[in-house]
Design a protein around this motif. Structure first.
Motif: not given
Length: 260
Positions: A70-77
């Motif tokens: 989820l580390y990358a996802a937190c920048e886009f959602f």
């Protein structure tokens, strides 16, 4: 051991902390670093960096209490809603979210993610961003039509499922049925990201062996397309880990979007 005697993740429960210690910890040998840690992190980072998977709500319904995917996802959602099938997994994840004493240490993954993204200067902020993006960890019941009953979730822009379908599915029909159920959480033209282990029959947590559904790349692709998705990306990585804790042959990453 006869495979019929293997435990089932969503039926018998699982020691979620032991699962993390086996497969995601910062042990000196790091047997699963390439497969379980780097492979998801690299593919999520590349996929989200393209900029077409973005929105308000992402739903994560994955195996165990892992957060590294989820580390990358937190920048886009704006919001990441995490669904878990067991209370123990919820407790383990909340311990980390609340920064409590004894929480699993993800510092090595934070560093790894920063190295892969080339943002080592933002290292200290990364875990805080992930925590801030997750408003809640919710219990879900896979047997119910509405898995989060009585709560009705808002339609998601994206769903991530990491490893869950591999361990709850008995056969191909089961896999497709569960895939269809989680897909209903998506908005029209929403995105789906799956990570799974190919040709696995079991995985081990502590002294217990758990069931794994055996399938190949061709089946995974057909299952996703059969549920109305267009596959945008599919990556397969042959196993590098040397361990008898589980017997997968390769890992698969699929990013897809709903046609309607």
């Amino acid at each position: 051991m006869d495979s019929s005697s293997y435990k089932r993740y969503h039926v018998h429960g699982m020691d979620s902390r032991q699962h993390l210690e086996h497969y995601a910890s910062d042990k000196p040998d790091r047997v699963f670093e390439e497969d379980v840690l780097k492979f998801p992190i690299e593919n999520f980072a590349k996929t989200f960096a393209k900029g077409h998977i973005i929105g308000d709500i992402l739903v994560d319904i994955s195996l165990g209490s892992s957060v590294h995917h989820l580390y990358a996802a937190c920048e886009f959602f704006k919001h990441i809603i995490v669904l878990k099938v067991s209370d123990q997994c919820i407790m383990e994840m909340k311990r980390w979210l609340d920064s409590r004493t004894g929480a699993f240490n993800w510092e090595h993954v934070t560093k790894l993610h920063a190295e892969i993204e080339g943002n080592s200067d933002q290292l200290q902020d990364k875990e805080g961003k992930v925590r801030s993006a997750i408003p809640n960890v919710m219990k879900c019941d896979l047997a119910k039509e509405n898995m989060t009953d009585p709560i009705v979730l808002p339609p998601a822009d994206c769903i991530i499922s990491y490893g869950l379908l591999d361990v709850i599915s008995k056969d191909q029909d089961d896999y497709i049925r569960y895939l269809r159920k989680i897909s209903r959480l998506l908005k029209p033209r929403g995105h789906l990201i799956l990570i799974g282990a190919l040709n696995m029959t079991y995985y081990t947590v502590g002294k217990d062996k758990y069931h794994g559904f055996t399938y190949n790349e061709d089946f995974a692709r057909k299952a996703v397309v059969g549920e109305g998705f267009v596959i945008d990306e599919c990556k397969v990585k042959k196993r590098t880990a040397v361990s008898d804790l589980l017997d997968y042959k390769a890992l698969i990453f699929i990013a897809a979007h709903k046609e309607k």
